[in-house]
Write a protein that holds these residues in place. Structure first.
Motif, PDB file in Angstrom:
ATOM      1  N   GLN A 287       0.837  -1.208   0.000  1.00  0.00           N
ATOM      2  CA  GLN A 287       0.000   0.000   0.000  1.00  0.00           C
ATOM      3  C   GLN A 287       0.868   1.252   0.000  1.00  0.00           C
ATOM      4  O   GLN A 287       0.582   2.210  -0.722  1.00  0.00           O
ATOM      5  CB  GLN A 287      -0.921   0.017   1.223  1.00  0.00           C
ATOM      6  N   VAL A 288       1.910   1.249   0.799  1.00  0.00           N
ATOM      7  CA  VAL A 288       2.809   2.406   0.867  1.00  0.00           C
ATOM      8  C   VAL A 288       3.481   2.617  -0.487  1.00  0.00           C
ATOM      9  O   VAL A 288       3.524   3.735  -1.008  1.00  0.00           O
ATOM     10  CB  VAL A 288       3.857   2.241   1.990  1.00  0.00           C
TER      11      VAL A 288
ATOM     12  N   GLU B  66       3.898   5.727  -5.578  1.00  0.00           N
ATOM     13  CA  GLU B  66       3.878   5.805  -7.040  1.00  0.00           C
ATOM     14  C   GLU B  66       2.910   6.874  -7.532  1.00  0.00           C
ATOM     15  O   GLU B  66       3.074   7.405  -8.622  1.00  0.00           O
ATOM     16  CB  GLU B  66       3.485   4.452  -7.637  1.00  0.00           C
ATOM     17  N   LYS B  67       1.898   7.182  -6.744  1.00  0.00           N
ATOM     18  CA  LYS B  67       0.883   8.155  -7.150  1.00  0.00           C
ATOM     19  C   LYS B  67       1.300   9.601  -6.870  1.00  0.00           C
ATOM     20  O   LYS B  67       0.666  10.528  -7.357  1.00  0.00           O
ATOM     21  CB  LYS B  67      -0.443   7.852  -6.445  1.00  0.00           C
ATOM     22  N   LEU B  68       2.342   9.794  -6.088  1.00  0.00           N
ATOM     23  CA  LEU B  68       2.820  11.139  -5.774  1.00  0.00           C
ATOM     24  C   LEU B  68       3.630  11.705  -6.938  1.00  0.00           C
ATOM     25  O   LEU B  68       4.267  10.951  -7.681  1.00  0.00           O
ATOM     26  CB  LEU B  68       3.727  11.109  -4.537  1.00  0.00           C
ATOM     27  N   PRO B  69       3.648  13.035  -7.073  1.00  0.00           N
ATOM     28  CA  PRO B  69       4.569  13.637  -8.049  1.00  0.00           C
ATOM     29  C   PRO B  69       6.006  13.240  -7.693  1.00  0.00           C
ATOM     30  O   PRO B  69       6.321  13.028  -6.517  1.00  0.00           O
ATOM     31  CB  PRO B  69       4.354  15.142  -7.851  1.00  0.00           C
ATOM     32  N   GLU B  70       6.858  13.155  -8.688  1.00  0.00           N
ATOM     33  CA  GLU B  70       8.219  12.643  -8.491  1.00  0.00           C
ATOM     34  C   GLU B  70       8.990  13.376  -7.392  1.00  0.00           C
ATOM     35  O   GLU B  70       9.628  12.746  -6.556  1.00  0.00           O
ATOM     36  CB  GLU B  70       9.009  12.707  -9.801  1.00  0.00           C
TER      37      GLU B  70
ATOM     38  N   GLN C 287       7.894  14.997  -4.752  1.00  0.00           N
ATOM     39  CA  GLN C 287       7.384  14.666  -3.426  1.00  0.00           C
ATOM     40  C   GLN C 287       7.760  13.236  -3.034  1.00  0.00           C
ATOM     41  O   GLN C 287       8.123  12.980  -1.890  1.00  0.00           O
ATOM     42  CB  GLN C 287       5.866  14.851  -3.367  1.00  0.00           C
ATOM     43  N   ARG C 288       7.712  12.324  -3.991  1.00  0.00           N
ATOM     44  CA  ARG C 288       8.111  10.937  -3.732  1.00  0.00           C
ATOM     45  C   ARG C 288       9.576  10.885  -3.303  1.00  0.00           C
ATOM     46  O   ARG C 288       9.928  10.240  -2.320  1.00  0.00           O
ATOM     47  CB  ARG C 288       7.871  10.090  -4.983  1.00  0.00           C
ATOM     48  N   GLU C 289      10.429  11.603  -4.037  1.00  0.00           N
ATOM     49  CA  GLU C 289      11.858  11.632  -3.722  1.00  0.00           C
ATOM     50  C   GLU C 289      12.098  12.215  -2.326  1.00  0.00           C
ATOM     51  O   GLU C 289      12.910  11.700  -1.568  1.00  0.00           O
ATOM     52  CB  GLU C 289      12.620  12.464  -4.757  1.00  0.00           C
ATOM     53  N   LEU C 290      11.411  13.306  -2.006  1.00  0.00           N
ATOM     54  CA  LEU C 290      11.570  13.921  -0.683  1.00  0.00           C
ATOM     55  C   LEU C 290      11.254  12.925   0.426  1.00  0.00           C
ATOM     56  O   LEU C 290      12.009  12.788   1.389  1.00  0.00           O
ATOM     57  CB  LEU C 290      10.647  15.136  -0.546  1.00  0.00           C
ATOM     58  N   LEU C 291      10.135  12.231   0.298  1.00  0.00           N
ATOM     59  CA  LEU C 291       9.740  11.280   1.344  1.00  0.00           C
ATOM     60  C   LEU C 291      10.685  10.095   1.418  1.00  0.00           C
ATOM     61  O   LEU C 291      11.052   9.653   2.509  1.00  0.00           O
ATOM     62  CB  LEU C 291       8.295  10.809   1.121  1.00  0.00           C
ATOM     63  N   ILE C 292      11.089   9.593   0.283  1.00  0.00           N
ATOM     64  CA  ILE C 292      12.006   8.453   0.283  1.00  0.00           C
ATOM     65  C   ILE C 292      13.330   8.841   0.938  1.00  0.00           C
ATOM     66  O   ILE C 292      13.868   8.102   1.763  1.00  0.00           O
ATOM     67  CB  ILE C 292      12.214   7.895  -1.143  1.00  0.00           C
ATOM     68  N   LEU C 293      13.853  10.006   0.596  1.00  0.00           N
ATOM     69  CA  LEU C 293      15.110  10.459   1.197  1.00  0.00           C
ATOM     70  C   LEU C 293      14.951  10.673   2.698  1.00  0.00           C
ATOM     71  O   LEU C 293      15.795  10.255   3.487  1.00  0.00           O
ATOM     72  CB  LEU C 293      15.604  11.735   0.523  1.00  0.00           C
TER      73      LEU C 293
ATOM     74  N   GLN D  77       3.981  14.815   2.844  1.00  0.00           N
ATOM     75  CA  GLN D  77       3.373  13.914   3.822  1.00  0.00           C
ATOM     76  C   GLN D  77       1.862  14.053   3.835  1.00  0.00           C
ATOM     77  O   GLN D  77       1.143  13.046   3.910  1.00  0.00           O
ATOM     78  CB  GLN D  77       3.942  14.177   5.222  1.00  0.00           C
ATOM     79  N   ARG D  78       1.349  15.294   3.752  1.00  0.00           N
ATOM     80  CA  ARG D  78      -0.104  15.506   3.714  1.00  0.00           C
ATOM     81  C   ARG D  78      -0.717  14.863   2.479  1.00  0.00           C
ATOM     82  O   ARG D  78      -1.751  14.193   2.550  1.00  0.00           O
ATOM     83  CB  ARG D  78      -0.434  16.997   3.747  1.00  0.00           C
ATOM     84  N   LYS D  79      -0.055  15.054   1.335  1.00  0.00           N
ATOM     85  CA  LYS D  79      -0.572  14.482   0.089  1.00  0.00           C
ATOM     86  C   LYS D  79      -0.516  12.949   0.150  1.00  0.00           C
ATOM     87  O   LYS D  79      -1.463  12.264  -0.254  1.00  0.00           O
ATOM     88  CB  LYS D  79       0.203  15.007  -1.111  1.00  0.00           C
ATOM     89  N   PHE D  80       0.586  12.418   0.675  1.00  0.00           N
ATOM     90  CA  PHE D  80       0.713  10.967   0.828  1.00  0.00           C
ATOM     91  C   PHE D  80      -0.432  10.436   1.696  1.00  0.00           C
ATOM     92  O   PHE D  80      -1.100   9.458   1.350  1.00  0.00           O
ATOM     93  CB  PHE D  80       2.061  10.603   1.449  1.00  0.00           C
ATOM     94  N   ARG D  81      -0.638  11.071   2.855  1.00  0.00           N
ATOM     95  CA  ARG D  81      -1.668  10.633   3.795  1.00  0.00           C
ATOM     96  C   ARG D  81      -3.046  10.647   3.133  1.00  0.00           C
ATOM     97  O   ARG D  81      -3.826   9.706   3.267  1.00  0.00           O
ATOM     98  CB  ARG D  81      -1.669  11.523   5.040  1.00  0.00           C
ATOM     99  N   LYS D  82      -3.343  11.708   2.374  1.00  0.00           N
ATOM    100  CA  LYS D  82      -4.634  11.828   1.695  1.00  0.00           C
ATOM    101  C   LYS D  82      -4.821  10.680   0.690  1.00  0.00           C
ATOM    102  O   LYS D  82      -5.862  10.019   0.674  1.00  0.00           O
ATOM    103  CB  LYS D  82      -4.728  13.182   0.988  1.00  0.00           C
ATOM    104  N   ILE D  83      -3.825  10.444  -0.137  1.00  0.00           N
ATOM    105  CA  ILE D  83      -3.907   9.373  -1.145  1.00  0.00           C
ATOM    106  C   ILE D  83      -4.015   8.014  -0.456  1.00  0.00           C
ATOM    107  O   ILE D  83      -4.814   7.169  -0.847  1.00  0.00           O
ATOM    108  CB  ILE D  83      -2.685   9.416  -2.092  1.00  0.00           C
ATOM    109  N   TYR D  84      -3.212   7.815   0.582  1.00  0.00           N
ATOM    110  CA  TYR D  84      -3.195   6.540   1.304  1.00  0.00           C
ATOM    111  C   TYR D  84      -4.565   6.257   1.928  1.00  0.00           C
ATOM    112  O   TYR D  84      -5.088   5.153   1.809  1.00  0.00           O
ATOM    113  CB  TYR D  84      -2.108   6.569   2.380  1.00  0.00           C
ATOM    114  N   GLU D  85      -5.144   7.267   2.573  1.00  0.00           N
ATOM    115  CA  GLU D  85      -6.434   7.077   3.234  1.00  0.00           C
ATOM    116  C   GLU D  85      -7.557   6.860   2.224  1.00  0.00           C
ATOM    117  O   GLU D  85      -8.475   6.088   2.478  1.00  0.00           O
ATOM    118  CB  GLU D  85      -6.751   8.273   4.142  1.00  0.00           C
ATOM    119  N   GLU D  86      -7.472   7.494   1.070  1.00  0.00           N
ATOM    120  CA  GLU D  86      -8.472   7.274   0.018  1.00  0.00           C
ATOM    121  C   GLU D  86      -8.383   5.849  -0.499  1.00  0.00           C
ATOM    122  O   GLU D  86      -9.393   5.251  -0.850  1.00  0.00           O
ATOM    123  CB  GLU D  86      -8.260   8.252  -1.131  1.00  0.00           C
TER     124      GLU D  86
END
Length: 164
Positions: free
Chosen positions: A104-105, A110-114, A116-122, A151-160
């Motif tokens: 799920q994570v 994968e759904k985040l803009p690149e 934002q994905r890179e920021l969270l992964i780092l 993180q907010r965008k991730f949380r929103k997508i994850y919860e949806e």
């Protein structure tokens, strides 16, 4: 501390110091990006092999290592047959509970803009805000805000996606 000059002309720490300082961070980055620890370990080794064979021409070794890791991971994923949504769903429905959450994570990432994905992964690979700013070539004062937005965008997508 022994220093050596590489092909690019800048002074660098010797390979053993670079390897011991950055190996775990590069591996953590790849563990977030790839499906298995074996793949992540193999590509991490390839990153450091490339460092020996073709050292960077810049002083930002850490940024160079992550860029190489990212490119190798992308190439690896492109070379593999990408799983279809149906295959992901099958994996999702048959996986143990921990694997389901990991899947799920990864699907959410994968759904985040690149960027934002890179920021969270780092961030979750253990990099400091200062290191993230240097790797991504962004203002160090903006890193915290950008990560909070990601993180907010991730949380929103994850919860949806939890209701699916």
């Amino acid at each position: 501390m022994r220093k050596q000059k590489n092909k690019g002309g800048f002074e660098s720490l010797d390979f053993e110091q670079i390897y011991s300082k950055y190996y775990q961070k590069v591996l953590n980055y790849l563990l977030f990006t790839l499906k298995s620890s074996k793949e992540a370990e193999d590509i991490t080794q390839e990153v450091f092999y490339k460092l020996i064979k073709n050292p960077p021409r810049e002083d930002n070794i850490q940024g160079w290592l992550i860029t190489v890791a990212k490119n190798l991971a992308i190439n690896y994923l492109k070379s593999q047959k990408r799983t279809t949504f149906g295959e992901k769903y099958l994996l999702f429905s048959q996986a143990p509970e921990d694997d389901i959450e990991i899947l799920q994570v990864k699907m959410t990432l994968e759904k985040l803009p690149e960027e934002q994905r890179e920021l969270l992964i780092l961030k979750y690979s253990g990099y400091t805000y200062e290191e993230i700013a240097k790797i991504m070539n962004i203002n160090p004062n903006s890193v915290g805000t950008m990560i909070a937005r990601a993180q907010r965008k991730f949380r929103k997508i994850y919860e949806e996606g939890e209701g699916e």
